[in-house]
Every structure is written in structure tokens, then in C-alpha cells.
Design a protein around this motif. Structure first.
Motif, PDB file in Angstrom:
ATOM      1  N   ILE A 156      29.723-113.075  -0.347  1.00  0.00           N
ATOM      2  CA  ILE A 156      28.477-113.118  -1.155  1.00  0.00           C
ATOM      3  C   ILE A 156      28.647-112.570  -2.387  1.00  0.00           C
ATOM      4  CG2 ILE A 156      26.212-110.949  -1.316  1.00  0.00           C
ATOM      5  CD1 ILE A 156      26.255-112.045   1.572  1.00  0.00           C
ATOM      6  N   PRO A 157      29.682-111.261  -2.700  1.00  0.00           N
ATOM      7  CA  PRO A 157      29.514-111.340  -3.926  1.00  0.00           C
ATOM      8  C   PRO A 157      30.814-111.910  -4.515  1.00  0.00           C
ATOM      9  CG  PRO A 157      30.261-109.361  -2.130  1.00  0.00           C
ATOM     10  CD  PRO A 157      29.989-110.602  -1.932  1.00  0.00           C
ATOM     11  N   ILE A 158      31.770-113.087  -4.253  1.00  0.00           N
ATOM     12  CA  ILE A 158      32.568-113.564  -4.949  1.00  0.00           C
ATOM     13  C   ILE A 158      31.824-114.634  -5.090  1.00  0.00           C
ATOM     14  CG2 ILE A 158      34.929-115.094  -4.448  1.00  0.00           C
ATOM     15  CD1 ILE A 158      35.007-112.738  -4.950  1.00  0.00           C
ATOM     16  N   MET A 159      30.810-115.474  -4.650  1.00  0.00           N
ATOM     17  CA  MET A 159      29.809-116.208  -5.349  1.00  0.00           C
ATOM     18  C   MET A 159      28.947-115.747  -5.695  1.00  0.00           C
ATOM     19  SD  MET A 159      26.199-117.097  -5.031  1.00  0.00           S
ATOM     20  CE  MET A 159      25.670-116.211  -3.352  1.00  0.00           C
ATOM     21  N   THR A 160      28.591-114.429  -6.184  1.00  0.00           N
ATOM     22  CA  THR A 160      28.120-113.804  -6.906  1.00  0.00           C
ATOM     23  C   THR A 160      28.691-114.146  -8.383  1.00  0.00           C
ATOM     24  OG1 THR A 160      26.654-112.709  -5.323  1.00  0.00           O
ATOM     25  CG2 THR A 160      26.732-111.734  -7.878  1.00  0.00           C
ATOM     26  N   PHE A 161      30.002-113.268  -8.588  1.00  0.00           N
ATOM     27  CA  PHE A 161      30.584-113.611  -9.756  1.00  0.00           C
ATOM     28  C   PHE A 161      30.620-114.534 -10.485  1.00  0.00           C
ATOM     29  CE2 PHE A 161      35.493-113.617  -7.963  1.00  0.00           C
ATOM     30  CZ  PHE A 161      35.532-114.492  -9.417  1.00  0.00           C
ATOM     31  N   ASN A 171      35.630-107.670 -11.754  1.00  0.00           N
ATOM     32  CA  ASN A 171      36.636-107.204 -10.520  1.00  0.00           C
ATOM     33  C   ASN A 171      35.451-105.753  -9.646  1.00  0.00           C
ATOM     34  OD1 ASN A 171      38.747-107.757  -8.798  1.00  0.00           O
ATOM     35  ND2 ASN A 171      39.965-105.974 -10.130  1.00  0.00           N
ATOM     36  N   TRP A 172      34.546-105.815  -9.993  1.00  0.00           N
ATOM     37  CA  TRP A 172      33.506-104.634  -9.827  1.00  0.00           C
ATOM     38  C   TRP A 172      33.062-105.546  -8.781  1.00  0.00           C
ATOM     39  CZ3 TRP A 172      29.631-102.091 -12.651  1.00  0.00           C
ATOM     40  CH2 TRP A 172      28.799-100.838 -11.552  1.00  0.00           C
ATOM     41  N   LEU A 173      32.916-106.587  -8.721  1.00  0.00           N
ATOM     42  CA  LEU A 173      32.270-107.271  -7.398  1.00  0.00           C
ATOM     43  C   LEU A 173      33.464-107.508  -6.033  1.00  0.00           C
ATOM     44  CD1 LEU A 173      29.508-110.538  -9.340  1.00  0.00           C
ATOM     45  CD2 LEU A 173      29.189-107.830  -6.929  1.00  0.00           C
ATOM     46  N   VAL A 174      34.526-108.694  -7.155  1.00  0.00           N
ATOM     47  CA  VAL A 174      35.674-108.135  -6.508  1.00  0.00           C
ATOM     48  C   VAL A 174      36.575-107.581  -5.301  1.00  0.00           C
ATOM     49  CG1 VAL A 174      38.000-109.536  -5.862  1.00  0.00           C
ATOM     50  CG2 VAL A 174      36.577-111.000  -7.237  1.00  0.00           C
ATOM     51  N   CYS A 175      36.627-106.274  -5.837  1.00  0.00           N
ATOM     52  CA  CYS A 175      37.283-105.214  -5.194  1.00  0.00           C
ATOM     53  C   CYS A 175      35.564-104.590  -4.008  1.00  0.00           C
ATOM     54  CB  CYS A 175      37.379-103.495  -5.639  1.00  0.00           C
ATOM     55  SG  CYS A 175      38.949-104.530  -7.035  1.00  0.00           S
ATOM     56  N   LEU A 176      34.265-104.895  -4.587  1.00  0.00           N
ATOM     57  CA  LEU A 176      33.459-104.520  -3.106  1.00  0.00           C
ATOM     58  C   LEU A 176      33.044-105.359  -1.805  1.00  0.00           C
ATOM     59  CD1 LEU A 176      30.257-103.693  -5.509  1.00  0.00           C
ATOM     60  CD2 LEU A 176      31.225-101.940  -4.105  1.00  0.00           C
ATOM     61  N   ALA A 177      33.680-107.131  -2.614  1.00  0.00           N
ATOM     62  CA  ALA A 177      34.183-107.632  -1.831  1.00  0.00           C
ATOM     63  C   ALA A 177      35.400-107.214  -0.481  1.00  0.00           C
ATOM     64  CB  ALA A 177      34.463-109.076  -1.938  1.00  0.00           C
ATOM     65  N   VAL A 178      36.475-106.788  -0.893  1.00  0.00           N
ATOM     66  CA  VAL A 178      37.522-106.529  -0.317  1.00  0.00           C
ATOM     67  C   VAL A 178      37.347-104.924   1.096  1.00  0.00           C
ATOM     68  CG1 VAL A 178      39.561-105.788  -0.646  1.00  0.00           C
ATOM     69  CG2 VAL A 178      39.653-107.173  -2.079  1.00  0.00           C
ATOM     70  N   PHE A 179      36.087-104.262  -0.421  1.00  0.00           N
ATOM     71  CA  PHE A 179      36.101-102.652   0.148  1.00  0.00           C
ATOM     72  C   PHE A 179      35.229-103.542   1.861  1.00  0.00           C
ATOM     73  CE2 PHE A 179      33.002 -99.498   1.386  1.00  0.00           C
ATOM     74  CZ  PHE A 179      34.258 -97.953   0.754  1.00  0.00           C
ATOM     75  N   MET A 180      34.368-103.801   1.916  1.00  0.00           N
ATOM     76  CA  MET A 180      33.191-104.448   3.018  1.00  0.00           C
ATOM     77  C   MET A 180      33.922-105.888   3.703  1.00  0.00           C
ATOM     78  SD  MET A 180      29.625-105.242   1.234  1.00  0.00           S
ATOM     79  CE  MET A 180      30.485-106.873   0.311  1.00  0.00           C
ATOM     80  N   SER A 189      24.128-125.777  -9.708  1.00  0.00           N
ATOM     81  CA  SER A 189      25.640-126.108  -9.596  1.00  0.00           C
ATOM     82  C   SER A 189      26.696-124.708  -9.356  1.00  0.00           C
ATOM     83  CB  SER A 189      25.808-126.843 -11.283  1.00  0.00           C
ATOM     84  OG  SER A 189      27.225-127.266 -10.527  1.00  0.00           O
ATOM     85  N   ARG A 190      26.255-123.768 -10.191  1.00  0.00           N
ATOM     86  CA  ARG A 190      27.415-122.704 -10.339  1.00  0.00           C
ATOM     87  C   ARG A 190      26.773-121.985  -8.677  1.00  0.00           C
ATOM     88  NH1 ARG A 190      26.103-118.888 -15.251  1.00  0.00           N
ATOM     89  NH2 ARG A 190      26.953-120.100 -17.211  1.00  0.00           N
ATOM     90  N   LEU A 191      26.066-122.099  -7.708  1.00  0.00           N
ATOM     91  CA  LEU A 191      26.146-121.210  -6.843  1.00  0.00           C
ATOM     92  C   LEU A 191      26.441-121.890  -5.968  1.00  0.00           C
ATOM     93  CD1 LEU A 191      24.682-119.544  -4.888  1.00  0.00           C
ATOM     94  CD2 LEU A 191      22.188-121.678  -4.986  1.00  0.00           C
ATOM     95  N   LEU A 192      27.298-123.808  -5.566  1.00  0.00           N
ATOM     96  CA  LEU A 192      27.721-124.347  -4.569  1.00  0.00           C
ATOM     97  C   LEU A 192      29.422-124.339  -4.916  1.00  0.00           C
ATOM     98  CD1 LEU A 192      25.674-127.792  -5.369  1.00  0.00           C
ATOM     99  CD2 LEU A 192      26.241-126.173  -3.235  1.00  0.00           C
ATOM    100  N   GLY A 193      29.778-123.764  -6.932  1.00  0.00           N
ATOM    101  CA  GLY A 193      30.807-123.689  -7.049  1.00  0.00           C
ATOM    102  C   GLY A 193      31.549-122.319  -6.447  1.00  0.00           C
ATOM    103  N   GLY A 194      30.927-121.114  -6.498  1.00  0.00           N
ATOM    104  CA  GLY A 194      30.668-120.120  -6.903  1.00  0.00           C
ATOM    105  C   GLY A 194      30.642-119.693  -4.435  1.00  0.00           C
ATOM    106  N   SER A 195      29.791-120.098  -4.044  1.00  0.00           N
ATOM    107  CA  SER A 195      29.950-120.868  -2.892  1.00  0.00           C
ATOM    108  C   SER A 195      31.220-120.892  -2.097  1.00  0.00           C
ATOM    109  CB  SER A 195      29.121-121.784  -2.509  1.00  0.00           C
ATOM    110  OG  SER A 195      27.558-121.124  -2.240  1.00  0.00           O
TER     111      SER A 195
END
Length: 271
Positions: free
Chosen positions: A192-197, A167-176, A64-70
Motif C-alpha cells: 500500500i505505501p509503495i504503490m502510493t509513493f 521515504n516517509w512512505l517507504v519507512c512507514l511500509a517497513v515500520f508496518m 497507469s501510475r496505479l498499475l506501475g506502483g502496484s
């Protein structure tokens, strides 16, 4: 043949160059772009609420969390591809301040305008969703209220740490996404990073500007009184520590780290 992606060093320089441009844009442009980011993150947040309202008993909490993050990742995709000013992503502007391309005052001024614009956009979007009456279907209202309550009752230190990790992951998402040279690459970089967070349960300040006010509006409409779910708890118990954590996560673990690796000791380019 055009390169399909930038190297990490080239990406850092691209972010610094972009920060220099943003520092000179008009206030009205920054305000409109920050309002749009509030709307876009709201779209992702409301869709995640809809998708996860009744999936956990069927597929389990993890899926459920995976779907929400996706589905939530659509928010950053819209920000990156369509163009908008998102406070959490703008933590990357600290690279330019560290490198002397913009002043710390310019950075602070940008953050102040953008976070207020994100807040206004998120609140307006929450009101629109409330007025749509879509919350009357299924278990949507109860789920939205439960999400808000869970966020406002977090201990300060827990909210802070979850904000850092987010935001570690959000900024990595923007970086990529900056490194990617085509739309599909940017979309995948956001996903990928947003789904992860989101699946991990980390805390995003701008997303919470939608989640918590929505829960507050619905609780009031349904006559639910909860001492843990108030406007004070929204601003003081959640938004304050999460915002501080978002700043630390983005600035320290992404902006400073990659400035140190790729730009430390280099002379800034002439403006």
C-alpha cells in the motif's frame, strides 16, 4: 496464541533491537545484503517500466501510475521477506541512534556502505537488463529514456521534496512490515505505501539508481544526445537532492516522530 501484529510501541522497540544487531554484523555481510537490495528494487523498477510503457493512452495516466506502483512494490516485498539492506529503509536505524543503542558514527558507516552497495547492485542490474535486449520490444526503450529524462530535469527543490515524501512512505511500509507477524501481512504492508509513493510521483534514490542509468545506456545505444540526460545530471541533479530528501523524510517524519512518542525519556536497554 501468537499475536498477529506488534503494537506501535513494540514495533519501535523491535526496530531498535534490530539496529543493534546490524551494527555488529560483518562488513562483507552488509555489502552482500546491500547488493541484493539493489537487485530487488531493480526488479520492481523494470517491471513498472514494462507495465506502464503503453497503458496511459488506454486506461489513463492515473490508472497507469496505479498499475506501475502496484508492480513496483515487489521490490520492497523481496527486501523485507527475503532479507536485504536498503538505504532508504535503513533511515529507521536513526531510532536506535536517537535512543543511544548505536552511535551516530555506526549509523553513518552503515548508510555509506549500504548506499554504495545499492548503487553497485542497481547499476549491475541495469546493465543486465540492457544486455537482455528486452528493451527492443514495443515502446520500452523510449519509455525508459523518457522516465530517466523526466527525473534528471527536476529542479533541485522539487526533487528534494519528492524525496522527503517518498521515504516517509517507504519507512512507514517497513515500520508496518516489522509490525506484521506473517508473510501476508508483510506483503500487504509493503504494497500500500509503495504503490502510493510510485503512483503519486515521489522520488526514491535507489529506484533512480536503476531508472536513470537504464535510460542513459539506452540513449547511448540509440544515438540519442540529450543535454538533460547525462551521468552528471544523474548524480548531481537527481541522486543528490533525492537522497537528501529520503534521509529527511525517513529520519524526521518516522524515526524521530516514533522515537519521540514511544522511547523519549526511557533508559536504553543494556547491549
Amino acid at each position: 496464541m501468537e499475536k498477529r501484529f506488534l503494537t506501535p510501541g513494540e514495533t519501535v522497540q523491535a526496530i531498535v533491537d534490530n539496529a543493534r544487531r546490524l551494527s555488529t554484523q560483518s562488513l562483507s555481510r552488509t555489502v552482500v545484503l546491500s547488493l541484493l537490495a539493489g537487485f530487488y528494487i531493480g526488479f520492481g523498477a523494470q517491471l513498472a517500466t514494462v507495465v506502464t510503457q503503453d497503458t496511459a493512452p488506454i486506461v489513463g495516466v492515473g490508472i497507469s501510475r496505479l498499475l506501475g506502483g502496484s508492480v513496483f512494490s515487489i521490490g520492497l516485498m523481496l527486501v523485507v521477506v527475503c532479507g536485504a539492506e536498503l538505504f532508504t529503509g535503513n533511515s529507521l536505524l536513526a531510532k536506535a541512534a536517537l535512543h543511544g543503542q548505536i552511535s551516530w558514527w555506526q549509523l553513518s558507516a552503515n548508510w555509506a556502505v549500504v548506499i554504495l552497495g545499492n548503487l553497485a547492485g542497481s547499476l549491475f542490474f541495469a546493465w543486465l537488463m540492457f544486455r537482455s535486449n528486452l528493451w527492443q520490444s514495443g515502446h520500452l526503450a523510449d519509455h525508459a529514456i523518457a522516465i530517466a529524462r523526466d527525473k534528471t530535469t527536476l529542479p533541485f527543490d522539487v526533487a528534494l521534496v519528492r524525496g522527503i515524501l517518498c521515504n516517509w512512505l517507504v519507512c512507514l511500509a517497513v515500520f508496518m512490515a516489522t509490525a506484521a507477524r506473517d508473510i501476508s501481512g508483510k506483503v500487504l504492508a509493503c504494497y500500500i505505501p509503495i504503490m502510493t509513493f510510485v503512483a503519486s510521483g515521489f522520488e526514491h534514490s535507489v529506484a533512480n539508481m536503476y531508472f536513470i542509468p537504464t535510460g542513459l545506456l539506452l540513449a547511448k545505444r540509440l544515438g540519442i544526445s540529450d543535454p538533460g540526460l547525462t551521468w552528471r545530471s544523474f548524480f548531481i541533479d537527481n541522486l543528490l537532492p533525492v537522497t537528501l530528501g529520503n534521509i529527511l523524510g525517513g529520519v524526521v517524519f518516522v524515526s524521530f516522530a516514533y522515537w519521540y512518542i514511544h522511547l523519549r525519556g526511557q533508559r536504553p536497554a543494556a547491549a
